[in-house]
Write a protein that holds these residues in place. Structure first.
Motif, PDB file in Angstrom:
ATOM      1  N   GLY A   1       0.781  -1.223   0.000  1.00  0.00           N
ATOM      2  CA  GLY A   1       0.000   0.000   0.000  1.00  0.00           C
ATOM      3  C   GLY A   1       0.816   1.278   0.000  1.00  0.00           C
ATOM      4  N   THR A   2       2.110   1.169   0.241  1.00  0.00           N
ATOM      5  CA  THR A   2       2.971   2.349   0.201  1.00  0.00           C
ATOM      6  C   THR A   2       3.959   2.186  -0.948  1.00  0.00           C
ATOM      7  N   VAL A   3       3.918   3.126  -1.865  1.00  0.00           N
ATOM      8  CA  VAL A   3       4.775   3.089  -3.042  1.00  0.00           C
ATOM      9  C   VAL A   3       5.676   4.322  -3.010  1.00  0.00           C
ATOM     10  N   THR A   4       6.983   4.105  -2.951  1.00  0.00           N
ATOM     11  CA  THR A   4       7.945   5.197  -2.915  1.00  0.00           C
ATOM     12  C   THR A   4       8.606   5.327  -4.273  1.00  0.00           C
ATOM     13  N   THR A   5       8.617   6.551  -4.781  1.00  0.00           N
ATOM     14  CA  THR A   5       9.234   6.827  -6.077  1.00  0.00           C
ATOM     15  C   THR A   5      10.359   7.830  -5.872  1.00  0.00           C
ATOM     16  N   SER A   6      11.533   7.527  -6.425  1.00  0.00           N
ATOM     17  CA  SER A   6      12.678   8.426  -6.322  1.00  0.00           C
ATOM     18  C   SER A   6      12.818   9.227  -7.611  1.00  0.00           C
ATOM     19  N   PHE A   7      13.037  10.512  -7.454  1.00  0.00           N
ATOM     20  CA  PHE A   7      13.238  11.400  -8.595  1.00  0.00           C
ATOM     21  C   PHE A   7      14.660  11.934  -8.554  1.00  0.00           C
ATOM     22  N   ALA A   8      15.348  11.846  -9.671  1.00  0.00           N
ATOM     23  CA  ALA A   8      16.732  12.311  -9.749  1.00  0.00           C
ATOM     24  C   ALA A   8      16.766  13.836  -9.850  1.00  0.00           C
ATOM     25  N   ALA A   9      17.927  14.372  -9.498  1.00  0.00           N
ATOM     26  CA  ALA A   9      18.106  15.818  -9.595  1.00  0.00           C
ATOM     27  C   ALA A   9      18.153  16.236 -11.062  1.00  0.00           C
TER      28      ALA A   9
ATOM     29  N   VAL B   1      -1.707   3.640  -1.548  1.00  0.00           N
ATOM     30  CA  VAL B   1      -2.740   2.990  -2.355  1.00  0.00           C
ATOM     31  C   VAL B   1      -3.844   2.545  -1.393  1.00  0.00           C
ATOM     32  N   ALA B   2      -4.973   3.228  -1.480  1.00  0.00           N
ATOM     33  CA  ALA B   2      -6.045   3.065  -0.492  1.00  0.00           C
ATOM     34  C   ALA B   2      -6.556   1.635  -0.330  1.00  0.00           C
ATOM     35  N   PRO B   3      -6.831   0.876  -1.388  1.00  0.00           N
ATOM     36  CA  PRO B   3      -7.380  -0.468  -1.168  1.00  0.00           C
ATOM     37  C   PRO B   3      -6.455  -1.373  -0.344  1.00  0.00           C
ATOM     38  N   TRP B   4      -5.156  -1.265  -0.538  1.00  0.00           N
ATOM     39  CA  TRP B   4      -4.217  -2.084   0.219  1.00  0.00           C
ATOM     40  C   TRP B   4      -4.178  -1.653   1.692  1.00  0.00           C
TER      41      TRP B   4
ATOM     42  N   VAL C   1      -6.657  -0.171   3.342  1.00  0.00           N
ATOM     43  CA  VAL C   1      -7.936  -0.581   3.935  1.00  0.00           C
ATOM     44  C   VAL C   1      -7.919  -2.077   4.236  1.00  0.00           C
ATOM     45  N   LEU C   2      -7.385  -2.881   3.329  1.00  0.00           N
ATOM     46  CA  LEU C   2      -7.275  -4.317   3.577  1.00  0.00           C
ATOM     47  C   LEU C   2      -6.402  -4.590   4.796  1.00  0.00           C
ATOM     48  N   SER C   3      -5.315  -3.860   4.917  1.00  0.00           N
ATOM     49  CA  SER C   3      -4.434  -4.029   6.062  1.00  0.00           C
ATOM     50  C   SER C   3      -5.156  -3.707   7.365  1.00  0.00           C
ATOM     51  N   ALA C   4      -5.893  -2.617   7.400  1.00  0.00           N
ATOM     52  CA  ALA C   4      -6.641  -2.249   8.607  1.00  0.00           C
ATOM     53  C   ALA C   4      -7.708  -3.294   8.936  1.00  0.00           C
ATOM     54  N   PHE C   5      -8.376  -3.796   7.914  1.00  0.00           N
ATOM     55  CA  PHE C   5      -9.392  -4.831   8.117  1.00  0.00           C
ATOM     56  C   PHE C   5      -8.766  -6.105   8.700  1.00  0.00           C
ATOM     57  N   LEU C   6      -7.620  -6.505   8.171  1.00  0.00           N
ATOM     58  CA  LEU C   6      -6.958  -7.713   8.666  1.00  0.00           C
ATOM     59  C   LEU C   6      -6.487  -7.555  10.101  1.00  0.00           C
ATOM     60  N   VAL C   7      -6.031  -6.369  10.469  1.00  0.00           N
ATOM     61  CA  VAL C   7      -5.633  -6.122  11.861  1.00  0.00           C
ATOM     62  C   VAL C   7      -6.851  -6.221  12.773  1.00  0.00           C
ATOM     63  N   ALA C   8      -7.981  -5.679  12.332  1.00  0.00           N
ATOM     64  CA  ALA C   8      -9.203  -5.762  13.131  1.00  0.00           C
ATOM     65  C   ALA C   8      -9.651  -7.214  13.297  1.00  0.00           C
ATOM     66  N   VAL C   9      -9.584  -7.985  12.236  1.00  0.00           N
ATOM     67  CA  VAL C   9      -9.965  -9.400  12.309  1.00  0.00           C
ATOM     68  C   VAL C   9      -9.027 -10.155  13.252  1.00  0.00           C
ATOM     69  N   ALA C  10      -7.731  -9.883  13.154  1.00  0.00           N
ATOM     70  CA  ALA C  10      -6.770 -10.543  14.039  1.00  0.00           C
ATOM     71  C   ALA C  10      -7.050 -10.185  15.495  1.00  0.00           C
TER      72      ALA C  10
END
Length: 82
Positions: A29-37, A50-53, A55-64
């Motif tokens: 859910g976290t995408v890091t992009t590097s930009f050159a000088a 990335v919101a869907p990922w 949200v899925l992570s939060a849902f899985l933590v709640a289920v756990a």
């Protein structure tokens, strides 16, 4: 094995699996992009979420968490009955 023991072990295993999957989905859910000088513009990194990922992570933590709470409740309840 007693039925209660099997259920509790299954819940603990499912909770651990849910946490592992939550960590994996948070990573996706976290995408890091590097930009050159370029010229006078300095190099930098931008992070996009990335919101869907996430949200899925939060849902899985709640289920756990719910599985862990239910497992502890079952253990305490069976210990009180003895």
């Amino acid at each position: 094995m007693r039925r209660d023991t099997v259920v509790v072990l299954g819940q603990v295993v499912a909770a651990v699996v849910a946490v592992v999957l939550a960590v994996v989905s948070w990573g996706r859910g976290t995408v890091t992009t590097s930009f050159a000088a370029i010229g006078e513009m300095p190099a930098f990194e931008a992070t996009r979420y990335v919101a869907p990922w996430i949200v899925l992570s939060a849902f899985l933590v709640a289920v756990a968490g719910l599985l862990a709470i239910d497992a502890v409740t079952r253990v305490v309840r069976s210990a009180a009955e003895k």
